[in-house]
Design a protein around this motif. Structure first.
Motif, PDB file in Angstrom:
ATOM      1  N   TYR A 143       0.834  -1.201   0.000  1.00  0.00           N
ATOM      2  CA  TYR A 143       0.000   0.000   0.000  1.00  0.00           C
ATOM      3  C   TYR A 143       0.873   1.257   0.000  1.00  0.00           C
ATOM      4  CZ  TYR A 143      -3.398   3.476   1.464  1.00  0.00           C
ATOM      5  OH  TYR A 143      -4.176   4.596   1.544  1.00  0.00           O
ATOM      6  N   GLN A 144       1.938   1.251   0.807  1.00  0.00           N
ATOM      7  CA  GLN A 144       2.855   2.399   0.854  1.00  0.00           C
ATOM      8  C   GLN A 144       3.551   2.596  -0.485  1.00  0.00           C
ATOM      9  OE1 GLN A 144       5.379   1.136   4.053  1.00  0.00           O
ATOM     10  NE2 GLN A 144       4.235   2.313   5.580  1.00  0.00           N
ATOM     11  N   VAL A 145       3.949   1.495  -1.105  1.00  0.00           N
ATOM     12  CA  VAL A 145       4.618   1.574  -2.404  1.00  0.00           C
ATOM     13  C   VAL A 145       3.681   2.179  -3.440  1.00  0.00           C
ATOM     14  CG1 VAL A 145       5.546   0.198  -4.308  1.00  0.00           C
ATOM     15  CG2 VAL A 145       6.254  -0.292  -1.970  1.00  0.00           C
ATOM     16  N   GLN A 146       2.444   1.707  -3.479  1.00  0.00           N
ATOM     17  CA  GLN A 146       1.480   2.228  -4.457  1.00  0.00           C
ATOM     18  C   GLN A 146       1.248   3.721  -4.271  1.00  0.00           C
ATOM     19  OE1 GLN A 146      -1.704  -0.558  -3.549  1.00  0.00           O
ATOM     20  NE2 GLN A 146      -1.526  -1.408  -5.610  1.00  0.00           N
ATOM     21  N   ARG A 147       1.053   4.157  -3.039  1.00  0.00           N
ATOM     22  CA  ARG A 147       0.817   5.584  -2.781  1.00  0.00           C
ATOM     23  C   ARG A 147       2.015   6.425  -3.178  1.00  0.00           C
ATOM     24  NH1 ARG A 147      -2.831   7.628   1.649  1.00  0.00           N
ATOM     25  NH2 ARG A 147      -1.138   9.121   1.695  1.00  0.00           N
ATOM     26  N   ALA A 148       3.223   5.965  -2.821  1.00  0.00           N
ATOM     27  CA  ALA A 148       4.428   6.731  -3.128  1.00  0.00           C
ATOM     28  C   ALA A 148       4.659   6.816  -4.633  1.00  0.00           C
ATOM     29  CB  ALA A 148       5.638   6.101  -2.438  1.00  0.00           C
ATOM     30  N   VAL A 149       4.428   5.720  -5.347  1.00  0.00           N
ATOM     31  CA  VAL A 149       4.629   5.711  -6.801  1.00  0.00           C
ATOM     32  C   VAL A 149       3.632   6.636  -7.476  1.00  0.00           C
ATOM     33  CG1 VAL A 149       4.417   4.272  -8.860  1.00  0.00           C
ATOM     34  CG2 VAL A 149       5.732   3.454  -6.905  1.00  0.00           C
ATOM     35  N   LYS A 150       2.369   6.573  -7.092  1.00  0.00           N
ATOM     36  CA  LYS A 150       1.350   7.439  -7.705  1.00  0.00           C
ATOM     37  C   LYS A 150       1.594   8.912  -7.393  1.00  0.00           C
ATOM     38  CE  LYS A 150      -1.231   5.109 -10.366  1.00  0.00           C
ATOM     39  NZ  LYS A 150      -1.230   5.401 -11.790  1.00  0.00           N
ATOM     40  N   ALA A 151       2.162   9.203  -6.223  1.00  0.00           N
ATOM     41  CA  ALA A 151       2.494  10.597  -5.899  1.00  0.00           C
ATOM     42  C   ALA A 151       3.645  11.089  -6.769  1.00  0.00           C
ATOM     43  CB  ALA A 151       2.854  10.722  -4.420  1.00  0.00           C
ATOM     44  N   ALA A 152       4.617  10.207  -7.045  1.00  0.00           N
ATOM     45  CA  ALA A 152       5.780  10.604  -7.850  1.00  0.00           C
ATOM     46  C   ALA A 152       5.461  10.654  -9.340  1.00  0.00           C
ATOM     47  CB  ALA A 152       6.936   9.641  -7.606  1.00  0.00           C
ATOM     48  N   ASP A 153       4.642   9.716  -9.831  1.00  0.00           N
ATOM     49  CA  ASP A 153       4.285   9.669 -11.247  1.00  0.00           C
ATOM     50  C   ASP A 153       2.823   9.247 -11.395  1.00  0.00           C
ATOM     51  OD1 ASP A 153       4.144   9.478 -13.992  1.00  0.00           O
ATOM     52  OD2 ASP A 153       5.413   7.693 -14.152  1.00  0.00           O
ATOM     53  N   PRO A 154       1.919  10.210 -11.456  1.00  0.00           N
ATOM     54  CA  PRO A 154       0.495   9.877 -11.575  1.00  0.00           C
ATOM     55  C   PRO A 154       0.152   9.123 -12.863  1.00  0.00           C
ATOM     56  CG  PRO A 154       0.782  12.195 -10.988  1.00  0.00           C
ATOM     57  CD  PRO A 154       2.137  11.646 -11.322  1.00  0.00           C
ATOM     58  N   GLN A 155       1.003   9.204 -13.889  1.00  0.00           N
ATOM     59  CA  GLN A 155       0.736   8.525 -15.160  1.00  0.00           C
ATOM     60  C   GLN A 155       1.244   7.080 -15.172  1.00  0.00           C
ATOM     61  OE1 GLN A 155      -1.126  10.050 -17.498  1.00  0.00           O
ATOM     62  NE2 GLN A 155      -1.262  11.704 -16.004  1.00  0.00           N
ATOM     63  N   SER A 156       1.852   6.641 -14.087  1.00  0.00           N
ATOM     64  CA  SER A 156       2.408   5.286 -14.057  1.00  0.00           C
ATOM     65  C   SER A 156       1.294   4.244 -14.083  1.00  0.00           C
ATOM     66  CB  SER A 156       3.278   5.096 -12.815  1.00  0.00           C
ATOM     67  OG  SER A 156       2.486   5.209 -11.647  1.00  0.00           O
ATOM     68  N   PHE A 157       1.669   3.050 -14.523  1.00  0.00           N
ATOM     69  CA  PHE A 157       0.751   1.915 -14.623  1.00  0.00           C
ATOM     70  C   PHE A 157       1.289   0.853 -13.679  1.00  0.00           C
ATOM     71  CE2 PHE A 157      -0.547  -2.074 -16.700  1.00  0.00           C
ATOM     72  CZ  PHE A 157      -1.915  -1.855 -16.785  1.00  0.00           C
ATOM     73  N   ILE A 158       0.497   0.435 -12.687  1.00  0.00           N
ATOM     74  CA  ILE A 158       0.970  -0.485 -11.657  1.00  0.00           C
ATOM     75  C   ILE A 158       0.173  -1.785 -11.721  1.00  0.00           C
ATOM     76  CG2 ILE A 158       1.323  -0.843  -9.183  1.00  0.00           C
ATOM     77  CD1 ILE A 158       1.330   2.204  -8.861  1.00  0.00           C
ATOM     78  N   VAL A 159       0.889  -2.895 -11.752  1.00  0.00           N
ATOM     79  CA  VAL A 159       0.283  -4.221 -11.657  1.00  0.00           C
ATOM     80  C   VAL A 159       0.827  -4.859 -10.391  1.00  0.00           C
ATOM     81  CG1 VAL A 159       0.032  -6.487 -12.733  1.00  0.00           C
ATOM     82  CG2 VAL A 159       0.161  -4.443 -14.159  1.00  0.00           C
ATOM     83  N   VAL A 160      -0.065  -5.307  -9.501  1.00  0.00           N
ATOM     84  CA  VAL A 160       0.343  -5.945  -8.255  1.00  0.00           C
ATOM     85  C   VAL A 160       0.008  -7.429  -8.351  1.00  0.00           C
ATOM     86  CG1 VAL A 160       0.039  -6.013  -5.757  1.00  0.00           C
ATOM     87  CG2 VAL A 160      -0.043  -3.828  -6.955  1.00  0.00           C
ATOM     88  N   LEU A 161       1.014  -8.262  -8.105  1.00  0.00           N
ATOM     89  CA  LEU A 161       0.864  -9.709  -8.200  1.00  0.00           C
ATOM     90  C   LEU A 161       1.120 -10.359  -6.848  1.00  0.00           C
ATOM     91  CD1 LEU A 161       3.080 -10.120 -11.376  1.00  0.00           C
ATOM     92  CD2 LEU A 161       0.603 -10.105 -11.324  1.00  0.00           C
ATOM     93  N   GLU A 162       0.464 -11.487  -6.617  1.00  0.00           N
ATOM     94  CA  GLU A 162       0.748 -12.298  -5.437  1.00  0.00           C
ATOM     95  C   GLU A 162       2.025 -13.087  -5.701  1.00  0.00           C
ATOM     96  OE1 GLU A 162      -0.896 -12.623  -2.502  1.00  0.00           O
ATOM     97  OE2 GLU A 162      -2.383 -11.138  -3.089  1.00  0.00           O
ATOM     98  N   SER A 163       2.848 -13.216  -4.694  1.00  0.00           N
ATOM     99  CA  SER A 163       4.055 -14.018  -4.795  1.00  0.00           C
ATOM    100  C   SER A 163       4.008 -15.071  -3.695  1.00  0.00           C
ATOM    101  CB  SER A 163       5.281 -13.122  -4.622  1.00  0.00           C
ATOM    102  OG  SER A 163       6.437 -13.899  -4.568  1.00  0.00           O
ATOM    103  N   ASN A 164       4.144 -16.332  -4.079  1.00  0.00           N
ATOM    104  CA  ASN A 164       4.085 -17.400  -3.080  1.00  0.00           C
ATOM    105  C   ASN A 164       5.296 -17.385  -2.166  1.00  0.00           C
ATOM    106  OD1 ASN A 164       1.681 -18.243  -4.111  1.00  0.00           O
ATOM    107  ND2 ASN A 164       2.551 -19.886  -5.315  1.00  0.00           N
ATOM    108  N   GLU A 165       6.445 -17.075  -2.711  1.00  0.00           N
ATOM    109  CA  GLU A 165       7.651 -17.009  -1.904  1.00  0.00           C
ATOM    110  C   GLU A 165       8.560 -15.912  -2.431  1.00  0.00           C
ATOM    111  OE1 GLU A 165       9.771 -20.601  -1.124  1.00  0.00           O
ATOM    112  OE2 GLU A 165       7.942 -21.807  -1.167  1.00  0.00           O
ATOM    113  N   VAL A 166       9.240 -15.251  -1.505  1.00  0.00           N
ATOM    114  CA  VAL A 166      10.229 -14.238  -1.855  1.00  0.00           C
ATOM    115  C   VAL A 166      11.487 -14.572  -1.070  1.00  0.00           C
ATOM    116  CG1 VAL A 166      10.786 -11.791  -1.871  1.00  0.00           C
ATOM    117  CG2 VAL A 166       8.419 -12.512  -2.186  1.00  0.00           C
ATOM    118  N   HIS A 167      12.603 -14.734  -1.749  1.00  0.00           N
ATOM    119  CA  HIS A 167      13.872 -15.060  -1.117  1.00  0.00           C
ATOM    120  C   HIS A 167      14.911 -14.031  -1.531  1.00  0.00           C
ATOM    121  CE1 HIS A 167      12.383 -18.985   0.108  1.00  0.00           C
ATOM    122  NE2 HIS A 167      11.890 -19.122  -1.112  1.00  0.00           N
ATOM    123  N   GLY A 168      15.805 -13.711  -0.634  1.00  0.00           N
ATOM    124  CA  GLY A 168      16.874 -12.775  -0.944  1.00  0.00           C
ATOM    125  C   GLY A 168      17.066 -11.785   0.179  1.00  0.00           C
ATOM    126  N   GLU A 169      17.857 -10.762  -0.089  1.00  0.00           N
ATOM    127  CA  GLU A 169      18.172  -9.771   0.931  1.00  0.00           C
ATOM    128  C   GLU A 169      16.894  -9.070   1.396  1.00  0.00           C
ATOM    129  OE1 GLU A 169      20.848  -5.750   1.503  1.00  0.00           O
ATOM    130  OE2 GLU A 169      21.280  -7.092  -0.163  1.00  0.00           O
TER     131      GLU A 169
END
Length: 130
Positions: free
Chosen positions: A84-110
């Motif tokens: 939710y924070q990412v979406q709000r920040a991105v739309k504030a920085a670039d209102p013309q951006s196109f955002i697709v949010v996907l479910e991820s079963n697992e996330v590994h890494g730093e």
């Protein structure tokens, strides 16, 4: 049916807890979200994401399918709470951006859960791919 309100409330609570537990078992404890953001300002969006929730992101080159315009796609993996924070920040920085949010079963890494592979990783490192 509505005479035993306490039983109804307890039943709803137990159903909710059961549903959350089943989701965790099915989708894994490391489930998260992935945002794909199509924009003309990739570096700016990466900085905004880093500033708002200290998450890294990746810029991919993209071309529009209809008119072939050059765009950038920013990919960012984060927890469901941070999305939710990412979406709000991105739309504030670039209102013309196109955002697709996907479910991820697992996330590994730093910043996420890491997988211990053990000897398998050492075996793969010893192979040289040329």
């Amino acid at each position: 049916m509505f005479r035993d309100v306490d039983g109804m409330i307890y039943g709803m609570i137990v159903n909710y807890i059961f549903a959350v537990m089943v989701d965790k078992v099915m989708y894994g404890m490391n489930a998260g979200k992935v945002a794909l953001i199509v924009t003309e300002y990739g570096k700016t969006i990466c900085k905004v994401i880093d500033d708002c929730c200290q998450r890294g992101s990746t810029i991919l080159n993209a071309n529009g399918g209809y008119c072939g315009a050059k765009k950038q796609m920013v990919m960012c993996a984060c927890s469901a709470k941070e999305m939710y924070q990412v979406q709000r920040a991105v739309k504030a920085a670039d209102p013309q951006s196109f955002i697709v949010v996907l479910e991820s079963n697992e996330v590994h890494g730093e910043g996420f859960h890491t997988v211990q592979i053990g000897n398998e990783w050492q075996d793969l490192q010893s192979l040289s791919l040329e």
